[in-house]
Design an enzyme around this catalytic site. Structure first.
Site, short mmCIF file in Angstrom:
data_model
loop_
_atom_site.label_atom_id
_atom_site.label_comp_id
_atom_site.label_asym_id
_atom_site.label_seq_id
_atom_site.Cartn_x
_atom_site.Cartn_y
_atom_site.Cartn_z
N GLU A 35 7.71 -11.05 -2.08
CA GLU A 35 6.35 -11.50 -1.73
C GLU A 35 5.76 -12.50 -2.73
O GLU A 35 5.09 -13.45 -2.32
CB GLU A 35 5.40 -10.30 -1.61
CG GLU A 35 5.69 -9.44 -0.39
CD GLU A 35 4.63 -8.37 -0.18
OE1 GLU A 35 3.48 -8.70 0.10
OE2 GLU A 35 4.96 -7.17 -0.32
N THR A 90 -3.88 -1.90 9.03
CA THR A 90 -2.44 -1.97 9.31
C THR A 90 -2.08 -1.02 10.45
O THR A 90 -2.32 0.19 10.37
CB THR A 90 -1.66 -1.65 8.02
OG1 THR A 90 -2.00 -2.67 7.08
CG2 THR A 90 -0.16 -1.64 8.22
N SER A 149 -4.20 2.09 3.18
CA SER A 149 -4.06 0.73 3.69
C SER A 149 -5.10 -0.11 2.97
O SER A 149 -6.30 0.11 3.14
CB SER A 149 -4.28 0.65 5.20
OG SER A 149 -4.36 -0.71 5.59
N SER A 159 0.81 -1.22 0.00
CA SER A 159 0.00 0.00 0.00
C SER A 159 0.84 1.27 0.00
O SER A 159 0.29 2.36 -0.12
CB SER A 159 -0.92 0.02 1.23
OG SER A 159 -1.90 -0.97 1.11
N LYS A 217 1.28 -10.52 11.65
CA LYS A 217 0.20 -9.59 12.02
C LYS A 217 -0.69 -10.22 13.09
O LYS A 217 -1.12 -9.56 14.03
CB LYS A 217 -0.63 -9.20 10.79
CG LYS A 217 0.11 -8.26 9.84
CD LYS A 217 -0.77 -7.82 8.69
CE LYS A 217 -0.02 -6.90 7.75
NZ LYS A 217 -0.77 -6.46 6.58
N HIS A 263 29.01 4.74 -4.19
CA HIS A 263 29.83 5.25 -3.09
C HIS A 263 29.89 4.28 -1.92
O HIS A 263 30.39 4.62 -0.85
CB HIS A 263 29.31 6.62 -2.65
CG HIS A 263 29.34 7.62 -3.76
ND1 HIS A 263 30.46 8.39 -4.04
CD2 HIS A 263 28.43 7.91 -4.72
CE1 HIS A 263 30.20 9.15 -5.11
NE2 HIS A 263 28.99 8.87 -5.54
O1 PA5 Z 1 1.54 -7.02 0.01
C1 PA5 Z 1 1.19 -7.20 1.17
O2 PA5 Z 1 0.33 -8.04 1.48
C2 PA5 Z 1 1.79 -6.36 2.27
O3 PA5 Z 1 2.95 -5.74 1.85
C3 PA5 Z 1 0.74 -5.34 2.77
O4 PA5 Z 1 0.49 -4.39 1.78
C4 PA5 Z 1 1.23 -4.67 4.05
O5 PA5 Z 1 1.36 -5.64 5.06
C5 PA5 Z 1 0.28 -3.59 4.54
O6 PA5 Z 1 -1.04 -4.05 4.59
P1 PA5 Z 1 -2.19 -3.16 3.94
O7 PA5 Z 1 -1.80 -2.99 2.52
O8 PA5 Z 1 -3.44 -3.94 4.11
O9 PA5 Z 1 -2.19 -1.87 4.70
#
Ligand code: PA5
Length: 337
Positions: free
Chosen positions: A224, A101, A96, A55, A332, A240
């Site tokens: 991811e 989050t 979010s 996000s 989480k 650098h």
């Molecule tokens: O791609 C993902 O699942 C994570 O990087 C989420 O984006 C991150 O944990 C934040 O959660 P959210 O996007 O629901 O705020």
């Protein structure tokens, strides 16, 4: 949002294939753009994005793109704390996807306390309940990182309105991306071929200026989607420090991937070329990926689309599900106990 009903949210290849169409899917409500224009008339000293992970990246794209034109600072915060330079003359854009989050919600409540003007983007959760602010409602059911084209297509016009700039036409961008992706094999390489080169290696994505956030996004997508280690860095800074680091890589077989722009300045162009030669001489096998596009925005999105597809190809080559993010979920869950 007709397209969304035909997209399979549990199929990352399908989502990435539809990246161009997702750019022009979200119809942002005119009341939100009007609010942003009102803020512009009142005066905006700066724009601060709040968000984490998938996000948060749209904020970096907007900052890289508009840093000159906007004439006001644009910052991206990935933390529980709102930076102290943000005051009630700033506009805070909190994003979010889930709306739950904790870091984003914490910084958002600080922005609320100091009376910043706030715009929210979410698909639900606690953020969606904050009805006293303008909310851009994102469709539910996607992985946050797959929602980048939707989020970006909402965020860019909001920031353009806040900064009094002309609004980008995303319909035309959709066409550009579709045309470019039809010819990836001709001007770049098949994404699968690049993904194969990543097997057993740790990619290090290196970008400069508007392609620096694209390098960061690529690293996150490999983490991811492909569940693999990856790094990113930025020129000229990496010249650098990082350039000295390949003598002892602690068993990591690093594969530098230079994200090149057709719009590079002479100095940056030379730096990339010299760095490439030095890395070759050090025994590395760097790859150059040249973005294609008439503008910085086109280059950023075209290359992001291509690199997103590489992350899916790599996941599939390694029999990994690119959708699930079990460790993020588990973390989480434990933090919420
Ligand atoms: O791609 C993902 O699942 C994570 O990087 C989420 O984006 C991150 O944990 C934040 O959660 P959210 O996007 O629901 O705020």
């Amino acid at each position: 949002m007709k397209l969304l009903s035909s997209i399979k949210p549990d199929n990352m290849r399908n989502l990435v294939t539809h990246f161009p169409q997702l750019l022009s899917t979200l119809q942002i409500e005119s009341s939100i753009l009007n609010t942003a224009r009102e803020f512009h008339k009142e005066g905006v000293n700066g724009i601060c994005f709040l968000g984490m992970g998938g996000s948060s990246i749209a904020g970096n794209y907007v900052r890289a793109l508009l840093s000159k034109e906007a004439k006001i600072p644009i910052s991206v915060t990935r933390d529980y704390l709102l930076p102290t330079h943000v005051d009630n003359k700033w506009v805070v854009i909190a994003i979010s996807y889930s709306g739950n989050t904790e870091e984003t919600l914490s910084a958002l409540s600080m922005a609320n306390e100091i009376g910043s003007r706030i715009i929210l983007m979410t698909s639900g959760g606690k953020m969606a309940q904050k009805s006293k602010h303008q909310i851009v409602h994102l469709p539910e059911g996607l992985q946050p990182r797959a929602a980048l084209p939707l989020i970006f297509s909402a965020v860019l016009p909001v920031v353009e309105s806040l900064a009094g700039l002309k609004i980008t036409n995303f319909q035309y961008l959709e066409e550009v991306l579709i045309n470019k992706s039809n010819t990836w094999n001709e001007w770049l390489a098949p994404p699968k071929e690049i993904a194969e080169a990543f097997i057993g290696k740790t990619p290090l994505f290196i970008g400069a200026r508007h392609l620096a956030p694209v390098a960061y996004r690529a690293k996150c997508q490999i983490n991811e989607n492909s569940k693999a280690l990856a790094f990113h860095s930025e020129l000229p800074e990496a010249n650098h420090n990082e350039i000295e680091s390949f003598v002892k890589t602690n068993g990591c077989s690093v594969l530098p991937v230079f994200l090149r722009s057709g719009l590079e300045s002479t100095k940056i162009n030379r730096r990339f070329d010299v760095t490439y030669d030095l890395y070759l001489e050090m025994g590395l096998s760097p790859i150059n990926l040249l973005a294609s596009g008439d503008t910085r925005l086109e280059e950023m999105l075209v290359l992001t689309h291509f690199l997103d597809m590489i992350s899916v190809e790599l996941a599939e080559l390694c029999s990994i599900d690119p959708v699930s993010v079990e460790k993020i979920k588990e973390l989480k869950h434990r933090l919420s106990r």
